[in-house]
Motif scaffolding. Structure first.
Motif, PDB file in Angstrom:
ATOM      1  N   LEU A 132     -11.299 -46.293   1.721  1.00  0.00           N
ATOM      2  CA  LEU A 132     -11.044 -44.875   2.445  1.00  0.00           C
ATOM      3  C   LEU A 132      -9.906 -45.292   3.509  1.00  0.00           C
ATOM      4  CD1 LEU A 132     -14.582 -44.116   3.394  1.00  0.00           C
ATOM      5  CD2 LEU A 132     -13.249 -43.361   1.706  1.00  0.00           C
ATOM      6  N   PHE A 133      -8.983 -44.283   3.632  1.00  0.00           N
ATOM      7  CA  PHE A 133      -8.020 -44.355   4.443  1.00  0.00           C
ATOM      8  C   PHE A 133      -7.597 -43.257   5.324  1.00  0.00           C
ATOM      9  CE2 PHE A 133      -3.359 -43.652   5.195  1.00  0.00           C
ATOM     10  CZ  PHE A 133      -3.046 -44.725   5.787  1.00  0.00           C
ATOM     11  N   VAL A 134      -7.092 -43.447   6.528  1.00  0.00           N
ATOM     12  CA  VAL A 134      -6.841 -42.347   7.536  1.00  0.00           C
ATOM     13  C   VAL A 134      -5.455 -42.687   8.122  1.00  0.00           C
ATOM     14  CG1 VAL A 134      -8.346 -43.059   9.285  1.00  0.00           C
ATOM     15  CG2 VAL A 134      -7.731 -40.789   9.269  1.00  0.00           C
ATOM     16  N   TRP A 135      -4.923 -41.755   8.343  1.00  0.00           N
ATOM     17  CA  TRP A 135      -3.471 -41.755   9.225  1.00  0.00           C
ATOM     18  C   TRP A 135      -3.886 -41.594  10.578  1.00  0.00           C
ATOM     19  CZ3 TRP A 135      -1.638 -39.427   4.463  1.00  0.00           C
ATOM     20  CH2 TRP A 135      -0.836 -40.186   3.829  1.00  0.00           C
ATOM     21  N   ALA A 136      -3.506 -42.436  11.523  1.00  0.00           N
ATOM     22  CA  ALA A 136      -3.595 -42.057  13.101  1.00  0.00           C
ATOM     23  C   ALA A 136      -2.253 -42.086  13.604  1.00  0.00           C
ATOM     24  CB  ALA A 136      -4.351 -43.243  13.760  1.00  0.00           C
ATOM     25  N   ALA A 137      -1.832 -40.776  13.828  1.00  0.00           N
ATOM     26  CA  ALA A 137      -0.390 -40.447  15.005  1.00  0.00           C
ATOM     27  C   ALA A 137      -0.809 -40.962  16.037  1.00  0.00           C
ATOM     28  CB  ALA A 137      -0.007 -39.215  14.731  1.00  0.00           C
ATOM     29  N   ASP A 138       0.349 -41.787  16.540  1.00  0.00           N
ATOM     30  CA  ASP A 138       0.168 -42.476  18.020  1.00  0.00           C
ATOM     31  C   ASP A 138       0.003 -41.527  18.983  1.00  0.00           C
ATOM     32  OD1 ASP A 138       2.834 -41.299  18.026  1.00  0.00           O
ATOM     33  OD2 ASP A 138       3.670 -43.263  18.208  1.00  0.00           O
ATOM     34  N   ASP A 139       0.418 -40.250  18.989  1.00  0.00           N
ATOM     35  CA  ASP A 139       0.038 -39.301  20.093  1.00  0.00           C
ATOM     36  C   ASP A 139      -1.349 -38.512  20.023  1.00  0.00           C
ATOM     37  OD1 ASP A 139       0.918 -37.938  17.702  1.00  0.00           O
ATOM     38  OD2 ASP A 139       2.558 -36.777  18.948  1.00  0.00           O
ATOM     39  N   ARG A 181      -3.471 -45.038  21.916  1.00  0.00           N
ATOM     40  CA  ARG A 181      -4.019 -44.995  20.588  1.00  0.00           C
ATOM     41  C   ARG A 181      -4.967 -45.862  19.877  1.00  0.00           C
ATOM     42  NH1 ARG A 181      -6.637 -42.223  17.348  1.00  0.00           N
ATOM     43  NH2 ARG A 181      -5.817 -40.823  15.738  1.00  0.00           N
ATOM     44  N   ILE A 182      -4.366 -47.269  19.967  1.00  0.00           N
ATOM     45  CA  ILE A 182      -5.158 -48.244  19.619  1.00  0.00           C
ATOM     46  C   ILE A 182      -6.403 -48.631  20.417  1.00  0.00           C
ATOM     47  CG2 ILE A 182      -5.073 -50.626  19.600  1.00  0.00           C
ATOM     48  CD1 ILE A 182      -2.100 -50.710  19.240  1.00  0.00           C
ATOM     49  N   LYS A 183      -6.640 -48.230  21.630  1.00  0.00           N
ATOM     50  CA  LYS A 183      -7.756 -48.394  22.464  1.00  0.00           C
ATOM     51  C   LYS A 183      -8.627 -47.222  21.855  1.00  0.00           C
ATOM     52  CE  LYS A 183      -5.868 -50.174  26.681  1.00  0.00           C
ATOM     53  NZ  LYS A 183      -5.610 -49.836  28.110  1.00  0.00           N
ATOM     54  N   ASN A 184      -8.215 -46.171  21.565  1.00  0.00           N
ATOM     55  CA  ASN A 184      -8.920 -44.968  21.126  1.00  0.00           C
ATOM     56  C   ASN A 184      -9.617 -45.476  19.894  1.00  0.00           C
ATOM     57  OD1 ASN A 184      -8.566 -42.068  19.219  1.00  0.00           O
ATOM     58  ND2 ASN A 184     -10.062 -41.912  20.834  1.00  0.00           N
ATOM     59  N   ILE A 199      -1.432 -46.680  11.592  1.00  0.00           N
ATOM     60  CA  ILE A 199      -0.505 -46.101  12.875  1.00  0.00           C
ATOM     61  C   ILE A 199       0.767 -46.326  12.453  1.00  0.00           C
ATOM     62  CG2 ILE A 199      -0.473 -45.965  15.237  1.00  0.00           C
ATOM     63  CD1 ILE A 199      -3.283 -47.369  15.516  1.00  0.00           C
ATOM     64  N   PRO A 200       1.427 -45.361  11.993  1.00  0.00           N
ATOM     65  CA  PRO A 200       3.075 -45.543  12.068  1.00  0.00           C
ATOM     66  C   PRO A 200       3.579 -45.176  13.538  1.00  0.00           C
ATOM     67  CG  PRO A 200       2.430 -43.505  10.920  1.00  0.00           C
ATOM     68  CD  PRO A 200       1.071 -43.950  11.341  1.00  0.00           C
ATOM     69  N   THR A 201       4.277 -45.909  14.100  1.00  0.00           N
ATOM     70  CA  THR A 201       4.951 -45.524  15.522  1.00  0.00           C
ATOM     71  C   THR A 201       6.269 -46.053  15.621  1.00  0.00           C
ATOM     72  OG1 THR A 201       4.337 -46.072  17.728  1.00  0.00           O
ATOM     73  CG2 THR A 201       4.206 -47.995  16.296  1.00  0.00           C
ATOM     74  N   TYR A 202       7.009 -45.432  16.851  1.00  0.00           N
ATOM     75  CA  TYR A 202       8.328 -45.575  16.886  1.00  0.00           C
ATOM     76  C   TYR A 202       8.475 -45.222  18.367  1.00  0.00           C
ATOM     77  CZ  TYR A 202      13.387 -45.079  17.012  1.00  0.00           C
ATOM     78  OH  TYR A 202      14.734 -45.455  17.569  1.00  0.00           O
ATOM     79  N   ASN A 203       8.650 -46.217  19.231  1.00  0.00           N
ATOM     80  CA  ASN A 203       9.393 -46.137  20.502  1.00  0.00           C
ATOM     81  C   ASN A 203       8.632 -45.293  21.505  1.00  0.00           C
ATOM     82  OD1 ASN A 203      11.522 -47.529  21.744  1.00  0.00           O
ATOM     83  ND2 ASN A 203      12.544 -45.414  22.193  1.00  0.00           N
ATOM     84  N   ARG A 204       7.175 -45.326  21.419  1.00  0.00           N
ATOM     85  CA  ARG A 204       6.236 -44.785  22.275  1.00  0.00           C
ATOM     86  C   ARG A 204       5.275 -45.788  22.851  1.00  0.00           C
ATOM     87  NH1 ARG A 204       5.568 -38.683  20.182  1.00  0.00           N
ATOM     88  NH2 ARG A 204       4.267 -39.591  18.705  1.00  0.00           N
ATOM     89  N   PRO A 205       5.633 -46.515  23.496  1.00  0.00           N
ATOM     90  CA  PRO A 205       4.515 -47.597  23.875  1.00  0.00           C
ATOM     91  C   PRO A 205       3.194 -47.252  24.582  1.00  0.00           C
ATOM     92  CG  PRO A 205       6.406 -47.826  25.210  1.00  0.00           C
ATOM     93  CD  PRO A 205       6.670 -46.974  24.233  1.00  0.00           C
TER      94      PRO A 205
END
Length: 368
Positions: A143-150, A77-80, A65-71
């Motif tokens: 295995l790897f997956v990107w999870a955008a924060d939105d 997203r983490i809960k999801n 999860i790469p993130t920037y300034n969107r708490p």
């Protein structure tokens, strides 16, 4: 269990007992395995001697999860992700030096709450592309997956993807656009790809319908890291990554779960890397160079001619894509991108001329 229990069987060659210490408060989450080896001790006169070794059990999937300034988005997203039916995963959060302290507070809170969560705060803003690569570099799972924060997943997302990836380099399930302001959902039409069919069958379908959001499917980590050794600081790197997957181990598109790509506002706003001095303008040199290199290095084509046909299809797709982006984002395009429209305009004029000549010929013959 007591080792002095008289009901233990007589052991001649040794016997192993494994006790599993779970991390994340879940019996099948990544954790520690404590292995006890029990065998007869003939030297000391004791009935049994034991030795134990503690070793780590690695997760099956790394979620970056790469993130920037969107708490608010980050917390949701983490809960999801933590609600996934498949529990054997790790979460890697890379905070790109967010100025809002809530981002750090949320990351550290979940890291304390669940040991599958790793929160890392960058000392300075390293850029969006580098932040994406950082979470991949930290991945330990196969295995790897990107999870955008939105974005968000259905609860069985990881389970379905891991079950169906098979021999493919990437498995991509059904996808939809989620407009965050209105809650509207719009299904994305994905190309019909199946890795077992082979590169020659899949490539034309992919080139006719390149969906960059497919990069958020489930990847084989080693194959993905091989591609990302190249510098990804260029526009359309996600399409280049997908192309590389198609001409190597392949992509499989399936169903059974849904990935929802969140979009703020009424439409997607393209992000540019550009070139030094004009970073707000689209540049395609890196994309074209990377895809041509992937084609030439691929071992999935039956011969040289098939590889050349793939290059012709690639260049045609690239031309159509650049024209589409120039029309969709004229303020992001460079003046010379208009030159790509000349062959299309010339062909249209040629077809128009042929139609007029045909009409004149018909009138001459019929007299009408």
């Amino acid at each position: 269990m007591s080792l002095s229990n008289p009901t233990l069987p007589e052991i001649t060659d040794g016997y192993e007992i494994q006790l599993y210490h779970s991390l994340g408060h879940d019996p099948i989450a990544p954790g520690l395995c404590h292995t006890f080896t029990i065998w007869p001790d003939r030297n000391s006169g004791a009935k049994y001697e034991t030795r134990s070794v503690m070793h780590e059990i690695l997760p099956n999937v790394s979620v970056g999860i790469p993130t920037y300034n969107r708490p608010d988005y980050l917390e949701a997203r983490i809960k999801n992700v933590l609600r996934q039916t498949s529990r054997n995963f790790e979460i890697i959060i890379s905070d790109n030096c967010s100025p809002d302290p809530k981002v750090q507070a949320i990351g550290e809170h979940f890291a304390r709450l669940d040991s599958r969560v790793r929160y890392i705060r960058q000392s300075h803003n390293i850029g969006a592309g580098a932040n994406f690569l950082f979470v991949l570099e930290q991945a330990r799972a196969p295995l790897f997956v990107w999870a955008a924060d939105d974005d968000e997943w259905h609860e069985n997302y990881l389970e379905v993807c891991a079950k169906n990836i098979g021999s493919a380099q990437l498995f991509c399930p059904s996808m939809e656009i989620l407009f965050l302001e209105t809650g509207e959902r719009r299904e994305l039409e994905l190309p019909d790809l199946s890795a077992p069919r082979g590169t020659v069958a899949n490539l034309p379908k992919f080139l006719c319908n390149t969906q960059p959001s497919m990069v958020y499917g489930l990847h084989k980590t080693d194959a993905l890291k091989t591609f990302t050794k190249r510098e990804l600081k260029y526009d359309l790197w996600d399409v280049a990554l997908l192309y590389h997957a198609v001409v190597n181990l392949g992509i499989t598109v399936g169903t059974g779960t849904v990935y929802s790509a969140g979009i703020e506002g009424a439409a997607y706003q393209i992000k540019t890397f550009g070139r030094r001095g004009s970073e707000d303008k689209l540049s395609y040199r890196g994309f074209i160079g990377s895809t041509v290199l992937s084609t030439l290095q691929s071992r999935q084509f039956p011969g040289f001619k098939a590889k050349m046909r793939a290059l012709v299809l690639l260049l045609k797709m690239s031309s159509d894509l650049i024209i589409h982006l120039r029309n969709a984002y004229p303020e992001r395009s460079r003046a010379h991108h208009r030159l790509l429209e000349l062959p299309r305009k010339m062909r249209a004029r040629y077809d128009e001329l042929l139609a007029r000549l045909s009409s004149i010929k018909r009138r001459f013959i019929t007299g009408k």
